[in-house]
Motif scaffolding. Sequence first.
Motif, PDB file in Angstrom:
ATOM      1  N   PRO A   1       0.829  -1.204   0.000  1.00 63.41           N
ATOM      2  CA  PRO A   1       0.000   0.000   0.000  1.00 63.41           C
ATOM      3  C   PRO A   1       0.867   1.259   0.000  1.00 63.41           C
ATOM      4  CG  PRO A   1      -0.031  -1.038   2.159  1.00 63.41           C
ATOM      5  CD  PRO A   1       0.764  -1.931   1.258  1.00 63.41           C
ATOM      6  N   THR A   2       0.358   2.300  -0.660  1.00 64.15           N
ATOM      7  CA  THR A   2       1.090   3.566  -0.685  1.00 64.15           C
ATOM      8  C   THR A   2       0.122   4.690  -1.008  1.00 64.15           C
ATOM      9  OG1 THR A   2       3.091   4.676  -1.480  1.00 64.15           O
ATOM     10  CG2 THR A   2       1.764   3.497  -3.126  1.00 64.15           C
ATOM     11  N   ARG A   3       0.653   5.875  -1.089  1.00 60.71           N
ATOM     12  CA  ARG A   3      -0.132   7.067  -1.385  1.00 60.71           C
ATOM     13  C   ARG A   3       0.602   7.831  -2.486  1.00 60.71           C
ATOM     14  NH1 ARG A   3      -2.156  10.459   3.607  1.00 60.71           N
ATOM     15  NH2 ARG A   3      -3.737   8.853   3.464  1.00 60.71           N
TER      16      ARG A   3
ATOM     17  N   GLY B   1      -2.143  16.595 -11.986  1.00 59.45           N
ATOM     18  CA  GLY B   1      -3.106  16.950 -13.019  1.00 59.45           C
ATOM     19  C   GLY B   1      -3.446  15.754 -13.883  1.00 59.45           C
ATOM     20  N   GLU B   2      -4.575  15.842 -14.591  1.00 61.12           N
ATOM     21  CA  GLU B   2      -5.002  14.738 -15.444  1.00 61.12           C
ATOM     22  C   GLU B   2      -3.974  14.427 -16.528  1.00 61.12           C
ATOM     23  OE1 GLU B   2      -7.045  17.288 -14.659  1.00 61.12           O
ATOM     24  OE2 GLU B   2      -8.685  16.342 -13.574  1.00 61.12           O
ATOM     25  N   GLU B   3      -3.177  15.423 -16.916  1.00 61.94           N
ATOM     26  CA  GLU B   3      -2.146  15.202 -17.934  1.00 61.94           C
ATOM     27  C   GLU B   3      -1.045  14.253 -17.462  1.00 61.94           C
ATOM     28  OE1 GLU B   3      -1.034  18.808 -15.549  1.00 61.94           O
ATOM     29  OE2 GLU B   3      -2.862  18.180 -16.563  1.00 61.94           O
ATOM     30  N   ASP B   4      -1.009  13.950 -16.162  1.00 59.33           N
ATOM     31  CA  ASP B   4      -0.030  13.004 -15.625  1.00 59.33           C
ATOM     32  C   ASP B   4      -0.488  11.552 -15.760  1.00 59.33           C
ATOM     33  OD1 ASP B   4       1.742  15.018 -14.948  1.00 59.33           O
ATOM     34  OD2 ASP B   4       0.871  15.287 -12.961  1.00 59.33           O
ATOM     35  N   ILE B   5      -1.645  11.347 -16.391  1.00 63.21           N
ATOM     36  CA  ILE B   5      -2.138   9.998 -16.667  1.00 63.21           C
ATOM     37  C   ILE B   5      -2.031   9.777 -18.169  1.00 63.21           C
ATOM     38  CG2 ILE B   5      -4.088   8.401 -16.566  1.00 63.21           C
ATOM     39  CD1 ILE B   5      -5.174  10.030 -14.210  1.00 63.21           C
ATOM     40  N   ARG B   6      -1.242   8.784 -18.557  1.00 67.84           N
ATOM     41  CA  ARG B   6      -1.074   8.452 -19.982  1.00 67.84           C
ATOM     42  C   ARG B   6      -1.715   7.117 -20.273  1.00 67.84           C
ATOM     43  NH1 ARG B   6       5.036   8.537 -21.094  1.00 67.84           N
ATOM     44  NH2 ARG B   6       4.279   7.335 -22.851  1.00 67.84           N
ATOM     45  N   ARG B   7      -2.434   7.070 -21.374  1.00 62.51           N
ATOM     46  CA  ARG B   7      -3.026   5.806 -21.810  1.00 62.51           C
ATOM     47  C   ARG B   7      -1.974   4.966 -22.508  1.00 62.51           C
ATOM     48  NH1 ARG B   7      -8.608   5.434 -21.595  1.00 62.51           N
ATOM     49  NH2 ARG B   7      -9.649   7.395 -21.152  1.00 62.51           N
ATOM     50  N   LEU B   8      -2.015   3.649 -22.235  1.00 60.45           N
ATOM     51  CA  LEU B   8      -1.118   2.681 -22.857  1.00 60.45           C
ATOM     52  C   LEU B   8      -1.952   1.699 -23.677  1.00 60.45           C
ATOM     53  CD1 LEU B   8       1.166   1.827 -19.796  1.00 60.45           C
ATOM     54  CD2 LEU B   8       1.628   3.444 -21.633  1.00 60.45           C
TER      55      LEU B   8
ATOM     56  N   HIS C   1       3.546  13.288  -8.051  1.00 61.60           N
ATOM     57  CA  HIS C   1       4.239  14.575  -7.948  1.00 61.60           C
ATOM     58  C   HIS C   1       5.739  14.432  -7.724  1.00 61.60           C
ATOM     59  CE1 HIS C   1       3.927  13.704  -3.686  1.00 61.60           C
ATOM     60  NE2 HIS C   1       4.683  14.748  -3.418  1.00 61.60           N
ATOM     61  N   GLN C   2       6.201  13.257  -7.305  1.00 65.94           N
ATOM     62  CA  GLN C   2       7.630  13.037  -7.090  1.00 65.94           C
ATOM     63  C   GLN C   2       8.299  12.384  -8.288  1.00 65.94           C
ATOM     64  OE1 GLN C   2       7.453  10.725  -3.477  1.00 65.94           O
ATOM     65  NE2 GLN C   2       7.766  12.548  -2.224  1.00 65.94           N
TER      66      GLN C   2
END
Length: 163
Positions: free
Chosen positions: A114-116, A121-128, A138-139
Amino acid sequence: MSLPTSPVSARVFSLERDHFGRLVFISSQGERHAGCVPVRAFPLAAPDEGVSLISQEGHELVWIDRLDQLPTELRVLVTSELAQREFTPEIQRVKKVSTFSTPSVWDIDTDRGPTRLTLNGEEDIRRLPNAGLLIADHQGVQFKVTNLRELDRQSRRLLERFL
């Protein structure tokens, strides 16, 4: 263990680990390059194709067309080195998100526990391909969803709010 660098080339190489645990490239002429690193040309689209071994100085030592063409001993060394360099936990479940706007803090379960993560932003999600996702927190840590359709219903619902 030796292997031609390509079907056309007559050069051969071998690999070993030194006493510091670094990968050592040994050319057919006996030149040794300690601390070489494997780099994937297409880490997302074709992770087992196009791997280059790079010297500490940044020079390509050899190009490997396909990892499965390597003898077992070399393949194990290269893939273990890649695994150390490419820390990409796989998201197995999204337990909760702090808000549906960004930045948003997500509590998740991964294959590493488990982690957090914090999504800026939504732009940090890329479809594969094959319904996969790559999510950068953010890190700069990359989290992977292999197949969105295989997640539980709650996780899919939470993720779909950001897609």
